[in-house]
Design an enzyme around this catalytic site. Sequence first.
Site, PDB file in Angstrom:
ATOM      1  N   GLN A  48       0.826  -1.204   0.000  1.00 22.37           N
ATOM      2  CA  GLN A  48       0.000   0.000   0.000  1.00 22.37           C
ATOM      3  C   GLN A  48       0.862   1.256   0.000  1.00 22.37           C
ATOM      4  OE1 GLN A  48      -2.237  -1.052   3.504  1.00 22.37           O
ATOM      5  NE2 GLN A  48      -0.352  -1.619   4.552  1.00 22.37           N
ATOM      6  N   TYR A  78     -11.547   5.559  18.576  1.00 26.35           N
ATOM      7  CA  TYR A  78     -11.619   4.263  17.900  1.00 26.35           C
ATOM      8  C   TYR A  78     -10.788   3.202  18.641  1.00 26.35           C
ATOM      9  CZ  TYR A  78     -10.749   0.678  14.391  1.00 26.35           C
ATOM     10  OH  TYR A  78     -10.630  -0.523  13.754  1.00 26.35           O
ATOM     11  N   ASP A 153       0.191 -12.263   6.751  1.00 24.34           N
ATOM     12  CA  ASP A 153      -1.227 -12.064   6.470  1.00 24.34           C
ATOM     13  C   ASP A 153      -2.030 -12.592   7.675  1.00 24.34           C
ATOM     14  OD1 ASP A 153      -3.681 -11.757   4.927  1.00 24.34           O
ATOM     15  OD2 ASP A 153      -3.654 -13.938   4.830  1.00 24.34           O
ATOM     16  N   GLY A 154      -2.970 -11.785   8.148  1.00 22.01           N
ATOM     17  CA  GLY A 154      -3.735 -12.156   9.334  1.00 22.01           C
ATOM     18  C   GLY A 154      -4.528 -13.436   9.141  1.00 22.01           C
ATOM     19  N   ASP A 172      -8.183  -4.995  13.908  1.00 17.80           N
ATOM     20  CA  ASP A 172      -8.199  -3.573  13.537  1.00 17.80           C
ATOM     21  C   ASP A 172      -7.689  -3.453  12.107  1.00 17.80           C
ATOM     22  OD1 ASP A 172      -8.008  -0.845  13.326  1.00 17.80           O
ATOM     23  OD2 ASP A 172      -6.184  -0.714  14.532  1.00 17.80           O
ATOM     24  N   SER A 174      -7.831  -2.329   7.952  1.00 20.35           N
ATOM     25  CA  SER A 174      -8.277  -1.299   7.026  1.00 20.35           C
ATOM     26  C   SER A 174      -9.505  -1.841   6.283  1.00 20.35           C
ATOM     27  CB  SER A 174      -7.139  -0.912   6.075  1.00 20.35           C
ATOM     28  OG  SER A 174      -6.291  -2.003   5.854  1.00 20.35           O
ATOM     29  N   ASP A 175     -10.096  -1.021   5.418  1.00 23.26           N
ATOM     30  CA  ASP A 175     -11.330  -1.427   4.736  1.00 23.26           C
ATOM     31  C   ASP A 175     -11.097  -2.614   3.801  1.00 23.26           C
ATOM     32  OD1 ASP A 175     -12.663   0.681   5.923  1.00 23.26           O
ATOM     33  OD2 ASP A 175     -12.094   2.041   4.303  1.00 23.26           O
ATOM     34  N   TYR A 253     -13.381  10.364  10.575  1.00 24.11           N
ATOM     35  CA  TYR A 253     -13.823   9.305   9.654  1.00 24.11           C
ATOM     36  C   TYR A 253     -15.060   9.773   8.895  1.00 24.11           C
ATOM     37  CZ  TYR A 253     -10.781   5.707  11.792  1.00 24.11           C
ATOM     38  OH  TYR A 253      -9.718   4.959  12.243  1.00 24.11           O
TER      39      TYR A 253
HETATM   40  N1  SAM Z   1      -8.136   2.039  12.416  1.00 29.54           N
HETATM   41  C1  SAM Z   1      -7.939   1.996  11.023  1.00 29.54           C
HETATM   42  C2  SAM Z   1      -9.217   2.052  10.241  1.00 29.54           C
HETATM   43  O1  SAM Z   1     -10.266   1.708  10.793  1.00 29.54           O
HETATM   44  O2  SAM Z   1      -9.139   2.439   9.098  1.00 29.54           O
HETATM   45  C3  SAM Z   1      -7.155   0.805  10.635  1.00 29.54           C
HETATM   46  C4  SAM Z   1      -5.761   1.031  11.054  1.00 29.54           C
HETATM   47  S1  SAM Z   1      -4.541  -0.121  10.812  1.00 29.54           S
HETATM   48  C5  SAM Z   1      -3.296   0.980  10.238  1.00 29.54           C
HETATM   49  C6  SAM Z   1      -4.924  -1.170   9.431  1.00 29.54           C
HETATM   50  C7  SAM Z   1      -3.835  -2.214   9.244  1.00 29.54           C
HETATM   51  O3  SAM Z   1      -4.382  -3.384   8.633  1.00 29.54           O
HETATM   52  C8  SAM Z   1      -2.666  -1.781   8.379  1.00 29.54           C
HETATM   53  O4  SAM Z   1      -1.521  -1.696   9.194  1.00 29.54           O
HETATM   54  C9  SAM Z   1      -2.551  -2.887   7.316  1.00 29.54           C
HETATM   55  O5  SAM Z   1      -1.223  -3.195   6.986  1.00 29.54           O
HETATM   56  C10 SAM Z   1      -3.261  -4.028   8.020  1.00 29.54           C
HETATM   57  N2  SAM Z   1      -3.745  -5.104   7.143  1.00 29.54           N
HETATM   58  C11 SAM Z   1      -4.455  -4.997   5.995  1.00 29.54           C
HETATM   59  N3  SAM Z   1      -4.702  -6.218   5.481  1.00 29.54           N
HETATM   60  C12 SAM Z   1      -4.159  -7.123   6.331  1.00 29.54           C
HETATM   61  C13 SAM Z   1      -4.080  -8.541   6.353  1.00 29.54           C
HETATM   62  N4  SAM Z   1      -4.628  -9.288   5.383  1.00 29.54           N
HETATM   63  N5  SAM Z   1      -3.415  -9.132   7.389  1.00 29.54           N
HETATM   64  C14 SAM Z   1      -2.863  -8.399   8.383  1.00 29.54           C
HETATM   65  N6  SAM Z   1      -2.906  -7.047   8.407  1.00 29.54           N
HETATM   66  C15 SAM Z   1      -3.545  -6.420   7.398  1.00 29.54           C
END
Ligand code: SAM
Length: 315
Positions: A48, A78, A153-154, A172, A174-175, A253
Amino acid sequence: CSAVKAISSSTSMSALPEVGELFEETGFYQSIRLFDEPPLFTKQSAFQRIEVVRSPYYGKVLVLDGVLQLTEKDANAYNEMMAHLPMFQHRSPQRVLVIGGGDGYVLSEVLKHESVLSVDHVDLDVEVIETCRKFFSWGDAWKDPRVTLHIADGAEFVRNAPTGYYDVIVQDSSDPWGWDESGNMVELPSKVLYAREHFENLHRILGQDGILNIQAETLQIPSDFAGATEWRQTLLDVGFSSSRYGSILISSYPTGQIGFLMSEKKPDLSTSPRDIQQRFAALKMVGKSTSYYHPRLQVGAFDLPYWAEQQMYGD
Ligand code: SAM
């Protein structure tokens, strides 16, 4: 945050030269514009585009792929709610998993609880973590000896995690979706974190009284809330006994609101209101208080507008 078409543009504003550059997140419903003085950091990672911009009102702001993730001014709302709702709801959370949350704020809130013995933190993108370590005050959370950081990857991590291991999981992310430059919907790296198989695995790796809290978008955008309603149904289908949509006020937001789904395996095993009060008082005593979360929100956060209750839970 939230499913909007996001455009981050650092456009010079000649009419306002003293303020500097402009960051803009444009949605189908509304836009947010933050004055930046000038961008503090920009980097394309393997996953990203990472930006840190600064706004006179919001302070430093983390932006991923043009979508605002958090601001120094209101990230407390949040992140405290995402962390403390499930942490207080559980009687004694010892083993915690944080998925996503590369900014480290949820992690720092989870660590306030003395019962915590270990936290696995899994995020896809080490570059987000390194950026936040550098720019945000809560970036020290990873130094806590109870934390193990996994760059992965989560969904993959959860697939391989042991059955019944965690007391609390906070996702937590991202979208899961966004829009490309032509307005076409695109799936983002966090899409996998909302798949049924992942929900099944989250249920499997939680202990018998385990609690899950996931980011669940705003109730004010119909397609987002429809998504949250479906996720809730899937969470119930995979075995959670209860799943409730809670609401957070957060002006940065889109729509000024964001939700979460807190899902419990055995709600009857959760902490009593009196114990929550006592544990909260104990946090305050040791200087680990909160500024948005407080125990009355443990119930009040789930009070929704009537139409939203009807849509989420039926009549
Ligand atoms: N609070 C924020 C919101 O609601 O928009 C989200 C914040 S946090 C920075 C989002 C995190 O999700 C990022 O660090 C991103 O790298 C992580 N992320 C996205 N896809 C992921 C995945 N498949 N596995 C693990 N982490 C992931």
